[in-house]
Motif scaffolding. Structure first.
Motif, PDB file in Angstrom:
ATOM      1  N   TRP A  57      31.258  43.273  20.926  1.00  0.00           N
ATOM      2  CA  TRP A  57      32.680  43.100  21.273  1.00  0.00           C
ATOM      3  C   TRP A  57      33.553  44.114  20.538  1.00  0.00           C
ATOM      4  O   TRP A  57      34.444  44.728  21.134  1.00  0.00           O
ATOM      5  N   MET A  58      33.306  44.310  19.240  1.00  0.00           N
ATOM      6  CA  MET A  58      34.099  45.265  18.477  1.00  0.00           C
ATOM      7  C   MET A  58      33.921  46.674  19.030  1.00  0.00           C
ATOM      8  O   MET A  58      34.893  47.428  19.153  1.00  0.00           O
ATOM      9  N   SER A  59      32.688  47.024  19.368  1.00  0.00           N
ATOM     10  CA  SER A  59      32.439  48.367  19.899  1.00  0.00           C
ATOM     11  C   SER A  59      33.193  48.573  21.207  1.00  0.00           C
ATOM     12  O   SER A  59      33.872  49.594  21.415  1.00  0.00           O
ATOM     13  N   ALA A  60      33.069  47.596  22.113  1.00  0.00           N
ATOM     14  CA  ALA A  60      33.710  47.729  23.421  1.00  0.00           C
ATOM     15  C   ALA A  60      35.234  47.725  23.308  1.00  0.00           C
ATOM     16  O   ALA A  60      35.930  48.526  23.948  1.00  0.00           O
ATOM     17  N   THR A  61      35.758  46.825  22.502  1.00  0.00           N
ATOM     18  CA  THR A  61      37.222  46.723  22.374  1.00  0.00           C
ATOM     19  C   THR A  61      37.797  47.939  21.675  1.00  0.00           C
ATOM     20  O   THR A  61      38.890  48.416  22.034  1.00  0.00           O
ATOM     21  N   ALA A  62      37.094  48.467  20.679  1.00  0.00           N
ATOM     22  CA  ALA A  62      37.576  49.674  19.995  1.00  0.00           C
ATOM     23  C   ALA A  62      37.620  50.853  20.953  1.00  0.00           C
ATOM     24  O   ALA A  62      38.554  51.664  20.920  1.00  0.00           O
ATOM     25  N   ARG A  63      36.598  50.954  21.834  1.00  0.00           N
ATOM     26  CA  ARG A  63      36.612  52.034  22.819  1.00  0.00           C
ATOM     27  C   ARG A  63      37.752  51.839  23.826  1.00  0.00           C
ATOM     28  O   ARG A  63      38.435  52.790  24.218  1.00  0.00           O
ATOM     29  N   GLU A  64      37.933  50.597  24.279  1.00  0.00           N
ATOM     30  CA  GLU A  64      39.009  50.319  25.247  1.00  0.00           C
ATOM     31  C   GLU A  64      40.369  50.722  24.673  1.00  0.00           C
ATOM     32  O   GLU A  64      41.264  51.154  25.404  1.00  0.00           O
ATOM     33  N   ASN A  65      40.536  50.573  23.363  1.00  0.00           N
ATOM     34  CA  ASN A  65      41.818  50.884  22.719  1.00  0.00           C
ATOM     35  C   ASN A  65      41.821  52.253  22.056  1.00  0.00           C
ATOM     36  O   ASN A  65      42.717  52.560  21.266  1.00  0.00           O
ATOM     37  N   SER A  66      40.798  53.075  22.363  1.00  0.00           N
ATOM     38  CA  SER A  66      40.721  54.469  21.910  1.00  0.00           C
ATOM     39  C   SER A  66      40.681  54.611  20.397  1.00  0.00           C
ATOM     40  O   SER A  66      41.129  55.620  19.854  1.00  0.00           O
ATOM     41  N   LEU A  67      40.149  53.615  19.704  1.00  0.00           N
ATOM     42  CA  LEU A  67      39.969  53.759  18.265  1.00  0.00           C
ATOM     43  C   LEU A  67      38.783  54.666  17.951  1.00  0.00           C
ATOM     44  O   LEU A  67      38.721  55.270  16.877  1.00  0.00           O
TER      45      LEU A  67
END
Length: 865
Positions: A577-587
């Protein structure tokens, strides 16, 4: 110098009066320059000089004790300038960046009643003369026919606008704001050195200088009968209304090139002080030979425009075709008589330094008067006789460019070697019309405070004439003083100079008019309600979005780094989840391995991308925290006149401190997680203050509603997507993952207060989706969006009510239905209705953003109102 040092200096001296203190602490003016502080004894030139009467009065008012307090006052002054955000944008200043604090000296220049009366009469006369010259140059052209002006100098000037030929401005007044640059010569005479007629700068800085210095010396300011400024500003506005097509009901706007202009601060300052709408070229449009302002409610007429950009940029259809600062068709509106433009276009030739040499004869012809204020001896080298006369005089002269954008700079002849003077003479012979030569005048020197003594610096005084009616002008009492750096001969802000206030002493009554204390009637207040331009609305909308986006990205980055840097390994669903959400938010970038594959690489990538440096290739692809803070600042800079100074200071501070923290962070190859979290925490606290300013310190007009709509659109998109990813990766069924999702919704304290240790989906959906008392729940966000859009539809456009209906209706949401789940063929839980709702929320928010842009920020299909 600190106060202790100044105290020790004072202890060594034992003058008897404040005037003696001043003389004992002051350096004399340089040889050949008039000393504004002292006056010579005409009966005995060898006698010690005494203080001038006005400076003696000034020092008597501050008293002997006031000298020990000067450093504290100076510190207070600089702090006030910084706190007020007074800036001057210096394009070529690589050391300090684009913006630097306005430089203001502690002491004013003080003019005696006699000096001021002479200046006032001379500047008023020259305003009348320049206006008459404009009327002739674009009318009968008698000055050219009688050879009082060379046709090559006027019609060969790139600023001569043939499109204005035959035009008559309202009230036959071409120039509403005229600025004269004056120098005080060694013989005590005041000389005109230059004149500005296109878009003279200084009216805003002058006002800020006056307020700041009067606060430092309130007793002297009140006791010395310094004439006030407000009445002149009011007269300017009344004069514009009297001559504008709609008279007293005229809508007046101030046209600025934008926040990157060197004097943008004073554009915003003046607009706020005068109660005008600050507009850029793309805020305006021409329809049927009339000028309109693009607002949320449609196109509103503009009847008068005070411009702060040079003429060539005004109309890309008839002037510079590459201009993006002006308004297509603006000159046609002028010719149709439907707009008062202050100042009327076409006055650039009057600003040429060569013009000063011809004005004495022109004054005798047009006014039948000798000039009260003489010009420095000036030769335009385009005339053979003038060129031959001036070549032997270059050492004692100043070489100036005749035309703008010639690539030439002002050169002091005395600073050139004999060989360099010969080279300049050769250039002048080859292209004589490009050069104007002016006799050199040693500028008078006024006292400034260095921290331990009074130091004289060369000063140039800019004085303004403001039109108060048809072909009538009044002179703003005082002016803006430009000070040359110590040891330099040219007083220019672009060359590192500073400014000072100017006090014009009156023997009569002091005018106590104040624009800040006027109390218009209820009807007038309703009429003067500030419109929200489409450009301002768009920037406020994105200010809201970037504020929310920055908050969300900071919170997510904190969650990721906390878990990856913790002592216990994170679960696989949480990692996913952290990996996917960080990518979605361009972190992190798309090609970075998942946290489950390499937690260290993932964390280092996230930290490295927190704030890519400007010019860094990563900056083009990463929209991380630093990018969002820069975008937030950029949007805010476009609407500075709508933000409190504290709000703007917070935005600047947040972006600057985060960039500084990240620069220190990324210089360490280890990318310390603790330091990154500290930088994120500091930015989070400052963003909370920014949010507070947006919530509690902004007027609830349509602009603020769009800011709020922008924030909630961003919140709806981010949180809907994050919760969807939490379900897809099974994160919500994991204890640590459950807590991470709740934390991203900023609802940890609320959740545990209501549900204690429960970690089931019903509780999660109840708080994060259904709870209308939780400002982070989807229902609250949708409800708020609907409310803002409904209010917007009452004042701006009825279409917004339809937009609100396109959002999912929380009244139809049922907790039991959203909490039902089914098992997929792979054995995973699926949340059909909840997943569908989250998709609807995300999709509806994106469509709402597109529709708002179409309806409110583009006016291709809007009618006038």
């Amino acid at each position: 110098m600190n106060n202790d040092a100044s105290d020790s200096l004072f202890d060594e001296l034992s003058p008897e009066s404040p005037g003696d203190w001043a003389l004992s602490l002051s350096l004399p003016a340089d040889p050949g320059h008039r000393d504004e502080l002292r006056r010579a004894n005409p009966k005995d030139p060898d006698a010690p000089a005494e203080l001038s009467a006005q400076w003696a009065s000034f020092f008597e008012h501050i008293g002997a004790d006031g000298f020990a307090d000067l450093n504290r006052r100076s510190d207070n002054l600089q702090r006030q300038i910084r706190d007020n955000g007074v800036t001057y944008n210096v394009y070529a200043d690589a050391a300090t960046g684009l913006q630097r604090p306005w430089a203001l000296d502690l002491f004013p220049m003080i003019l005696s009643p006699r000096d001021w009366a002479h200046i006032e009469a001379g500047v008023q006369q020259r305003a009348r003369l320049l206006n008459a010259m404009m009327a002739d140059l674009y009318g009968e052209r008698e000055l050219l026919k009688r050879a009082l002006l060379p046709a090559a100098l006027v019609q060969g000037h790139p600023g001569y606008l043939r499109a204005m030929q035959g035009m008559r401005p309202p009230g036959d007044t071409w120039l509403h704001i005229v600025a004269m640059d004056l120098a005080h010569g060694p013989d005590g005479r005041w000389w005109v050195v230059g004149q500005r007629t296109q878009a003279p700068s200084g009216l805003g800085y002058l006002l800020e200088n006056r307020i700041a210095i009067a606060r430092q010396f309130p007793k002297a300011f009140a006791g010395m009968k310094v004439q006030r400024l407000a009445a002149s500003y009011r007269a300017l506005m009344e004069g514009i209304k009297a001559m504008a097509p709609e008279g007293e009901n005229a809508r007046i706007a101030l046209l600025t090139p934008g926040p990157y202009n060197e004097t943008y601060f004073e554009h915003a300052y003046l607009a706020r002080y005068l109660g005008l709408t600050l507009v850029e070229g793309n805020d305006l449009t021409v329809r049927d030979q009339r000028l309109y302002l693009k607002t949320l409610g449609g196109l509103e007429p503009v009847h008068a425009l005070i411009k702060r950009l040079d003429d060539e940029w005004l109309d890309p259809l008839e002037l510079r075709s590459d201009s993006t600062l002006g308004v297509p068709g603006l000159l046609q509106v002028l010719r149709a008589g439907n707009l008062l433009l202050a100042n009327a276009p076409g006055s650039a030739p009057l600003e040429s330094s060569a013009m000063l040499g011809f004005m004495p004869a022109i004054s005798r012809h047009l006014l039948g008067e000798e000039l009260a204020l003489p010009s420095l001896a000036t030769w335009w080298c385009g005339e053979d006789a003038a060129l031959r006369e001036v070549l032997p005089l270059l050492k004692q002269s100043v070489i100036r460019p005749t035309y703008p954008r010639s690539g030439l700079d002002t050169v002091m002849g005395q600073s050139l070697s004999p060989r360099e003077r010969d080279e300049w003479a050769g250039r002048m012979v080859r292209h004589p019309d490009h050069y104007t030569v002016q006799s050199w005048l040693p500028l008078s020197q006024t006292p400034t405070w260095s921290g331990e003594r009074l130091v004289p610096r060369s000063a140039m005084l800019r004085v303004f004439a403001l039109a108060d009616g048809p072909q009538s002008w009044r002179v703003l009492p005082g002016g803006m003083v430009r000070l040359a750096p110590r040891g330099q001969l040219i007083a220019a802000m672009q060359r590192g100079g500073s400014s000072a206030d100017c006090w014009a002493i009156t023997e009569g009554q002091v005018d106590h008019t104040s624009l800040l204390q006027s109390a218009p009637s209820t009807l007038a207040l309703a009429h003067q309600k500030r419109p929200v331009t489409s450009r301002a609305a768009e920037n406020l909308f994105w200010l809201g979005r970037y504020t929310e986006r920055a908050e969300n990205s900071i919170r997510l980055a904190q969650i990721v780094l906390d878990h990856l840097g913790g002592e216990e390994p994170s679960s696989r669903p949480l990692m996913a989840w952290m990996s996917a959400t960080a990518r979605e938010n361009s972190l992190v970038l798309a090609d970075v391995p998942d946290a489950s594959q390499s937690a260290r690489v993932f964390a280092r990538s996230l930290i490295a991308g927190l704030s890519p440096a400007k010019g860094d290739p990563m900056a083009a692809t990463s929209y991380s925290v630093g990018f969002n803070l820069r975008a937030l600042k950029s949007s805010a800079s476009q609407v500075r006149e709508r933000l409190s100074q504290e709000h703007w200071n917070l935005i600047e501070r947040t972006e600057a401190e985060f960039a500084r923290d990240c620069a220190t962070l990324t210089s360490d190859a280890e990318y310390t997680t603790a330091e990154a979290l500290s930088a994120l925490q500091n930015a989070s606290e400052l963003l909370a203050a920014i949010t507070g300013s947006q919530t509690d310190r902004m007027v609830r007009d349509d602009g603020w509603r769009l800011l709020s709509v922008g924030r909630h659109i961003e919140r709806l998109i981010t949180l809907s997507r994050a919760l969807m990813l939490g379900m897809e990766h099974g994160c919500v069924h994991d204890a640590a993952g459950f807590e991470a999702v709740v934390a991203l919704f900023d609802s940890t304290i609320t959740f545990h207060a209501q549900y204690q240790q429960r970690r089931d989906m019903v509780a999660l959906i109840d708080l994060l989706v259904m709870d209308r008392d939780n400002p982070r729940s989807l229902a609250w966000v949708v409800q708020t969006l609907r409310s803002r859009l409904a209010k917007l539809s009452q004042t701006a456009a009825p279409h917004d009510a339809e937009l609100a209906m396109a959002l999912p209706d929380p009244d139809t949401w049922v907790l039991a239905d959203l909490s039902n789940w089914q098992r997929s063929p792979e054995g995973l839980r699926t949340w059909g209705e909840l997943a569908e709702l989250l998709d609807q929320c995300e999709l509806a928010a994106g469509e709402l953003s597109d529709e708002i842009t179409r309806l409110h920020f583009s006016h291709a299909d809007r009618k006038t109102i």
